[in-house]
Design a protein around this motif. Structure first.
Motif, PDB file in Angstrom:
ATOM      1  N   ALA A 672       0.834  -1.200   0.000  1.00 24.68           N
ATOM      2  CA  ALA A 672       0.000   0.000   0.000  1.00 24.68           C
ATOM      3  C   ALA A 672       0.871   1.253   0.000  1.00 24.68           C
ATOM      4  O   ALA A 672       1.933   1.296   0.625  1.00 24.68           O
ATOM      5  CB  ALA A 672      -0.922  -0.008   1.216  1.00 24.68           C
ATOM      6  N   THR A 673       0.404   2.260  -0.697  1.00 25.70           N
ATOM      7  CA  THR A 673       1.121   3.538  -0.694  1.00 25.70           C
ATOM      8  C   THR A 673       0.883   4.261   0.624  1.00 25.70           C
ATOM      9  O   THR A 673      -0.012   3.912   1.397  1.00 25.70           O
ATOM     10  CB  THR A 673       0.637   4.414  -1.853  1.00 25.70           C
ATOM     11  OG1 THR A 673      -0.782   4.629  -1.707  1.00 25.70           O
ATOM     12  CG2 THR A 673       0.914   3.751  -3.185  1.00 25.70           C
ATOM     13  N   ILE A 674       1.728   5.270   0.882  1.00 28.17           N
ATOM     14  CA  ILE A 674       1.570   6.040   2.111  1.00 28.17           C
ATOM     15  C   ILE A 674       0.225   6.741   2.124  1.00 28.17           C
ATOM     16  O   ILE A 674      -0.472   6.789   3.139  1.00 28.17           O
ATOM     17  CB  ILE A 674       2.726   7.055   2.243  1.00 28.17           C
ATOM     18  CG1 ILE A 674       4.056   6.305   2.340  1.00 28.17           C
ATOM     19  CG2 ILE A 674       2.516   7.942   3.463  1.00 28.17           C
ATOM     20  CD1 ILE A 674       5.255   7.225   2.406  1.00 28.17           C
ATOM     21  N   GLY A 675      -0.146   7.291   0.999  1.00 26.40           N
ATOM     22  CA  GLY A 675      -1.469   7.917   0.880  1.00 26.40           C
ATOM     23  C   GLY A 675      -2.554   6.864   0.742  1.00 26.40           C
ATOM     24  O   GLY A 675      -2.283   5.725   0.346  1.00 26.40           O
ATOM     25  N   PRO A 676      -3.776   7.191   1.052  1.00 28.10           N
ATOM     26  CA  PRO A 676      -4.868   6.200   1.013  1.00 28.10           C
ATOM     27  C   PRO A 676      -5.231   5.803  -0.419  1.00 28.10           C
ATOM     28  O   PRO A 676      -5.125   6.580  -1.354  1.00 28.10           O
ATOM     29  CB  PRO A 676      -6.022   6.944   1.694  1.00 28.10           C
ATOM     30  CG  PRO A 676      -5.730   8.395   1.458  1.00 28.10           C
ATOM     31  CD  PRO A 676      -4.243   8.528   1.476  1.00 28.10           C
ATOM     32  N   GLY A 677      -5.610   4.498  -0.547  1.00 33.42           N
ATOM     33  CA  GLY A 677      -6.195   4.044  -1.797  1.00 33.42           C
ATOM     34  C   GLY A 677      -5.238   3.647  -2.886  1.00 33.42           C
ATOM     35  O   GLY A 677      -5.665   3.391  -4.012  1.00 33.42           O
ATOM     36  N   TYR A 680       1.543  -0.064  -4.953  1.00 35.17           N
ATOM     37  CA  TYR A 680       2.687  -0.015  -5.845  1.00 35.17           C
ATOM     38  C   TYR A 680       3.371  -1.377  -5.844  1.00 35.17           C
ATOM     39  O   TYR A 680       3.380  -2.080  -4.824  1.00 35.17           O
ATOM     40  CB  TYR A 680       3.668   1.091  -5.445  1.00 35.17           C
ATOM     41  CG  TYR A 680       4.394   0.879  -4.144  1.00 35.17           C
ATOM     42  CD1 TYR A 680       5.660   0.296  -4.103  1.00 35.17           C
ATOM     43  CD2 TYR A 680       3.814   1.265  -2.932  1.00 35.17           C
ATOM     44  CE1 TYR A 680       6.327   0.108  -2.900  1.00 35.17           C
ATOM     45  CE2 TYR A 680       4.472   1.083  -1.729  1.00 35.17           C
ATOM     46  CZ  TYR A 680       5.733   0.507  -1.720  1.00 35.17           C
ATOM     47  OH  TYR A 680       6.389   0.316  -0.531  1.00 35.17           O
ATOM     48  N   PRO A 681       3.920  -1.806  -6.993  1.00 39.48           N
ATOM     49  CA  PRO A 681       4.512  -3.152  -7.081  1.00 39.48           C
ATOM     50  C   PRO A 681       5.841  -3.233  -6.344  1.00 39.48           C
ATOM     51  O   PRO A 681       6.662  -2.326  -6.419  1.00 39.48           O
ATOM     52  CB  PRO A 681       4.695  -3.338  -8.590  1.00 39.48           C
ATOM     53  CG  PRO A 681       4.841  -1.964  -9.128  1.00 39.48           C
ATOM     54  CD  PRO A 681       3.973  -1.087  -8.269  1.00 39.48           C
ATOM     55  N   THR A 682       6.045  -4.357  -5.644  1.00 42.12           N
ATOM     56  CA  THR A 682       7.303  -4.585  -4.926  1.00 42.12           C
ATOM     57  C   THR A 682       7.974  -5.889  -5.340  1.00 42.12           C
ATOM     58  O   THR A 682       9.121  -6.129  -4.977  1.00 42.12           O
ATOM     59  CB  THR A 682       7.064  -4.632  -3.408  1.00 42.12           C
ATOM     60  OG1 THR A 682       6.088  -5.650  -3.113  1.00 42.12           O
ATOM     61  CG2 THR A 682       6.543  -3.296  -2.901  1.00 42.12           C
ATOM     62  N   GLY A 683       7.265  -6.752  -6.042  1.00 45.38           N
ATOM     63  CA  GLY A 683       7.837  -8.024  -6.473  1.00 45.38           C
ATOM     64  C   GLY A 683       7.367  -8.392  -7.853  1.00 45.38           C
ATOM     65  O   GLY A 683       6.200  -8.200  -8.211  1.00 45.38           O
ATOM     66  N   LEU A 684       8.274  -8.906  -8.662  1.00 46.34           N
ATOM     67  CA  LEU A 684       7.970  -9.255 -10.043  1.00 46.34           C
ATOM     68  C   LEU A 684       7.731 -10.752 -10.142  1.00 46.34           C
ATOM     69  O   LEU A 684       8.524 -11.552  -9.624  1.00 46.34           O
ATOM     70  CB  LEU A 684       9.131  -8.838 -10.950  1.00 46.34           C
ATOM     71  CG  LEU A 684       8.916  -8.920 -12.461  1.00 46.34           C
ATOM     72  CD1 LEU A 684       7.775  -8.013 -12.888  1.00 46.34           C
ATOM     73  CD2 LEU A 684      10.201  -8.559 -13.185  1.00 46.34           C
ATOM     74  N   ALA A 685       6.662 -11.150 -10.812  1.00 42.71           N
ATOM     75  CA  ALA A 685       6.284 -12.551 -10.885  1.00 42.71           C
ATOM     76  C   ALA A 685       7.173 -13.317 -11.854  1.00 42.71           C
ATOM     77  O   ALA A 685       7.625 -12.787 -12.866  1.00 42.71           O
ATOM     78  CB  ALA A 685       4.825 -12.680 -11.311  1.00 42.71           C
ATOM     79  N   ASN A 686       7.416 -14.582 -11.514  1.00 46.03           N
ATOM     80  CA  ASN A 686       8.048 -15.527 -12.431  1.00 46.03           C
ATOM     81  C   ASN A 686       7.482 -16.907 -12.114  1.00 46.03           C
ATOM     82  O   ASN A 686       8.011 -17.619 -11.262  1.00 46.03           O
ATOM     83  CB  ASN A 686       9.570 -15.522 -12.283  1.00 46.03           C
ATOM     84  CG  ASN A 686      10.242 -16.538 -13.200  1.00 46.03           C
ATOM     85  OD1 ASN A 686       9.598 -17.098 -14.085  1.00 46.03           O
ATOM     86  ND2 ASN A 686      11.510 -16.775 -12.988  1.00 46.03           N
TER      87      ASN A 686
END
Length: 993
Positions: A672-677, A680-686
């Motif tokens: 979740a972003t710091i702001g509400p709603g 953001y992606p943190t891991g790329l699928a494989n």
């Protein structure tokens, strides 16, 4: 996989429940069946010298009913009038005596060294003897480990097993040691941990995260075990031994078995020891006069005028003050105490063991820091009267508290403070700041009043059930549950820091919780067809692990007493919470064939499923074949080699896997972003990466000579781990740091293991046994296509081990500057990895141990020498800056020295930092260490006869007493890493009622 897994789990539970219901009805019915007429039989078991033998196992043949002899060799047992008693004891020939209506049967046992080969060893899902095993399994027993003053049982294995390399985690109690079973298989550090199994229950072997002084190695998850409650530790190494564990056995398996209860009667056992520990070594550092001379020489050589800013130690600090900073930092004495009490007992059908222990250990550092542990354990075994139904319950619970300083690195760097540096503390005990501040420095003990308290709770429980359905056919099931909870609180009061700094009361919180359950139903079938014996095993595994971690910080507390009370904090920051779930399912099978007790053939197979892989690669198959030929049973061998009492050739080949990676790596991850709603992606699928595969090959030879008084074993192994699973680094433009992937790399571990045992002297009053183990390992990255274009081009080299350092080429002292110089390979004026052409192997060349056990009447002496051939790096030969040095650089004052000109300039420091990455500081760090020394005295039985005491023993124990080495650093076991093992001396008393 989740839905299928849940269905399988509930189907298994329903099946087990139905079987248990059937068994309970059958057992009830069987109880009502009339049994053969029983009678009470008693007697005494002695050796050939007429001395009683305690601990002899007396069983009724073809049943599970049995007992053991007491300290006076006496026993009592119920048996049918037409039955047969079997007397067995390690080192003596087994004897069978028909009852024939006798009420008293006393015998003398004949010594038989070859009987040692009949000792049952734990192979995981089954038991086997040393004589019949086709796999490579090493074993240590309670007598070798229970008196060692260690926190973790892994520490007790040092020097005792071929192919098993154990390195201390450090001098702080509770730090996780490093264990490698036949080398490093994976490019990932977390992919090299072995599998821990305690009483049939797998334990997560990854060290628990810590933010305290234990952060460098982590917290050992085995700390909460009571070392004195361990019956044996077996280590499975080759494919034949480990393949039945599939993906969990790639890096070897460590099986820990706790002690069981008594078969007959009750007994109380107590043991207590206490002692002290200290740092066994000191560096030869300069005293104040020598240090100041070196400093003045540095300014003279540089042509620089000393000022209060660059020479505070010469102009501001007392020139006559001397502090031995080594003694100040780690010159203290660590007290250690251990107390155990165990109550055990039972009858022909039920036995139990209930125990508790307390362990405490201080530190050698200034301050009131300690480690304390309390454990409790219960083992309960029950069998029905018809010997068909068996229940085994094992519960181990431990609580420990580790109190350490927070945010102060008690490492060897503090030892190199100038010997005339100001005091650390004021007379009132507060930190001293004035003189340090005048020099523009912080007090090196800033943060000293911080306190880090780590509390852990560990529960390991298991229920084993078995029922003989038909002759030779047995149903078994193991149900285990574990719970591990670690809570760490670091308090940082304002008084720990410089009053001039704007620092507030602060706290750091870290919680880690691990819980798991496992169900393993099995069917075992054992049948003999004349000379052929068949053993068949089939089973399944259903396991689920849940990991939870939470960390955050609190600050702005109004007073020091409120630190840690979250409700009193002004702000809560850096809060992170993670929760992962791991599911594992498998089916496994083993077929063991034995022809005429000479030819052995084992087939092992396992199909594993792991939730850590995508749906297309979730399942994988693993298997092994093992074979052995006891050629000493052949008639032609007996004629040619009459002195050969035992000879066996064995071999194995198979595959194991590895899924020791993070969870959910095959999925996209978001936060979740710091702001509400927002997200953001943190891991790329494989979703396409798959299992690492470890292919293991082994051949071995075992010999026994002169009725097995001399035994020799040798093994050659070759393990190849391919399809390496790593976090593959990505360019920054992708927005991700890495993606989980399989790399086309193959790592090979190969080596030779030698084991030698001998019974040197055996008389009526003297016995001397020796054992030696030696391991010559080799590790090599044998393949990595296009490594030059990968991100690991500056980390690994094809044809070299994984554990290497890439070094510059040292070219000697620059004749113009007198400083160290290195070769600029491409003449570009800079020094980077393109100039690092020398590959240094950081692995051990060989290692092993020499163990001796001597007994003379009531005295026993045991000592173990550990030896290692390796090199290490020296890091304490800088001279000229405001930091102390070893006496090695004093030769520079006389003008003849391999070390650079004494200087405090930036150029000299740059040269020194560069030469650390050359072969110049490499030294021989080989050592021979007296790892353990134990002396005990057994009080004679005639002195205890009327006291109610069955056994009493006094003992002295020493650990790390003597180290023989040419290495100039602190501890050659951890060259370049400061403090390591402590020298410990303890004394205690054991009394059994």
């Amino acid at each position: 996989m989740k839905n299928n897994y849940s269905r399988l789990k509930w189907v298994a539970l329903i099946i087990i429940g139905g079987i248990l219901f059937f068994l309970s009805k059958t057992a009830t019915a069987a109880t009502a069946t009339p049994l053969p007429l029983q009678q009470e039989i008693s007697g005494v078991v002695q050796d050939q010298n007429g001395l009683p033998i305690p601990g002899v196992t007396v069983t009724v043949k073809n049943t599970n009913r049995g007992t053991v002899t007491n300290l006076d060799g006496e026993y009592s047992i119920s048996a049918p009038a037409n039955g047969t008693l079997v007397f067995s004891y390690i080192g003596f020939k087994t004897v069978e005596i028909p009852v024939e209506n006798n009420e008293e049967i006393s015998i003398q046992l004949e010594e038989d060294v070859s009987a040692l080969g009949e000792v049952k060893i734990n192979a995981g899902y089954y038991n086997i003897t040393q004589r019949e095993r086709t796999g490579n399994i090493s074993r240590v027993t309670a007598e070798e480990i229970e008196l060692q003053p260690v926190v973790s049982p892994i520490q007790a294995l040092q020097g005792r097993m071929a192919g098993v390399e154990v390195t201390s985690g450090g001098s702080h109690p509770g730090m996780a040691p490093t264990i490698k079973i036949r080398g490093t298989n994976s490019l990932r550090e977390e992919g090299n941990y072995p599998l821990y199994i305690i009483d049939g229950v797998p334990i997560n072997s990854t060290p628990v995260e810590s933010s305290s002084l234990m952060s460098s190695s982590g917290i050992d998850p085995l700390n909460n075990l009571d070392v004195s409650n361990i019956e044996s530790i077996e280590v499975l190494k080759d494919a034949d031994a480990t393949a039945i564990y599939g993906s969990r056995g790639a890096n070897g398996v460590v099986l820990i078995t706790t002690k069981q209860g008594r078969a007959m009667g009750t007994g109380l056992e107590t043991r207590i020891y206490t002692g002290v520990a200290s740092v066994p070594n000191r560096l030869e550092l300069l005293n104040t006069e020598e240090y100041l001379e070196v400093r003045r020489t540095a300014f003279e050589n540089d042509g620089v005028e000393p000022t209060e800013s660059n020479a505070f130690d010469l102009l501001l600090w007392d020139q006559d003050r001397y502090t031995d900073w080594q003694d100040f930092l780690f010159g203290g004495t660590s007290e250690t105490t251990n107390a155990n009490i165990t109550f055990k007992g039972g009858n022909e059908n039920t036995s139990f063991r209930l125990g508790s222990s307390y362990f405490s250990q201080g530190t050698v550092y200034p301050g009131d820091f300690d480690y304390q542990k309390v454990t409790g354990n219960l083992n309960l075994n029950h069998r029905s009267k018809n010997d068909k139904f068996i229940l085994a319950l094992s519960v181990n619970y431990g609580v420990d508290v580790n109190n350490l300083v927070g945010n102060v690195s008690f490492n060897s760097s503090i030892s190199f403070l100038p010997p005339n540096a100001p005091a650390i503390f004021n007379e009132d005990g507060s930190l001293h700041w004035d003189e340090w501040g005048e020099a523009g420095l912080d007090n090196p003990f800033a943060g000293y009043f911080n306190r880090s308290t780590t509390n852990t709770n560990n529960l390991i429980s298991n229920i084993g059930l078995s029922y003989k359905l038909l002759p030779g056919l047995e149903f078994k099931s193991s149900l285990g549950y574990t719970y591990y909870n670690s809570r760490e609180l670091r308090k940082q009061p304002r008084r720990s820091y410089n009053p001039s700094d704007a620092i507030y009361h602060r706290s750091s919180h870290l919680t880690a919780i691990r819980d798991s359950w496992i169900i393993e139903p099995q069917l075992n079938y054992n049948k003999s067809f004349k000379d052929l014996n068949l053993n068949f095993l089939i089973g399944a595994t259903f396991q689920e692990n849940n990991d939870f971690s939470e960390r955050f910080q609190g600050d702005g507390y109004a007073s020091e007493s409120l630190i840690g009370n979250i409700g009193a904090a002004e702000n809560i920051t850096n809060a992170i919470r993670e929760n992962t779930e791991y599911r594992y399912a498998a089916i496994f099978s083993r077929i063991g064939l034995n022809w005429d007790s000479k030819y052995y053939l084992n087939f092992t197979g396992r199909r594993d499923g792991s939730s850590r892989f995508g749906p297309n690669n979730r399942f994988a198959n693993f298997g092994a074949v093992g074979t052995a030929w006891i050629f000493s049973e052949e008639k032609f061998i007996k004629k040619i080699f009459p002195f050969l009492s035992f000879g066996k050739l064995r071999g194995s080949y198979g595959t194991t896997g590895n899924d020791q990676i993070g969870d959910y790596g095959y999925l996209d991850a978001y936060e979740a972003t710091i702001g509400p709603g927002g997200l953001y992606p943190t891991g790329l699928a494989n979703p396409n990466y798959s299992w690492e595969v470890n292919k293991k090959l082994e051949g071995g030879l075992e010999l026994g000579i002169i009725k097995d008084r001399i035994r020799l074993g040798t093994s050659y192994y070759r393990n190849r781990s391919s399809n390496q699973l790593v976090g593959y680094p990505l360019p920054h433009i992708t927005g991700f740091t890495s993606v989980q992937a399989n790399l086309p790399a193959t790592v090979e571990n190969r080596g030779l293991e030698l084991e030698f045992n001998s019974l040197n002297i055996k008389t009526e009053s003297i016995r001397w046994e020796s054992s030696i183990n030696l391991t010559i390992p080799e590790n090599e990255l044998i393949s990595y296509p296009d490594i030059e274009q990968s991100s690991y081009a500056n980390t690994y080299r094809v044809g070299s081990p994984l554990n290497i350092s890439l070094l510059y080429d040292y070219t000697g002292l620059d004749p113009e500057t007198g400083f160290y110089s290195i070769r600029d390979v491409n003449d570009d004026g800079s020094y980077d990895y393109q100039d690092r052409l020398i590959v240094r192997d950081q692995n051990r060349e060989y290692y092993g141990g020499i163990n001796n056990n001597l007994s003379f009447k009531n005295f026993s002496l045991q000592f173990l020498w550990e030896f290692v051939k390796q090199d290490g790096r020296l890091t304490s030969f800088a001279a000229g800056t405001a930091s102390n040095s070893t006496e090695l650089i004093l030769s520079e004052l006389q003008g003849e020295s391999p070390y650079q000109q004494i200087s405090q300039s930036i150029a000299s420091q740059t040269a020194y930092n560069r030469v650390l990455n050359t072969t110049f500081p490499i030294r021989d760090a080989s050592y021979i260490r007296l790892k353990t020394l134990s002396l005990s005295y057994q009080f004679p039985g005639n002195l205890l006869k009327n006291t109610g005491i069955r056994n009493a023993q006094f003992f002295l124990h020493g650990q790390n007493l003597l180290t023989i080495t040419n290495y100039d650093g602190m501890d050659p076991e951890r060259p370049g890493f400061g403090l390591g093992n402590l020298r410990t001396i303890t004394g205690g008393l054991e009394i059994n009622f």
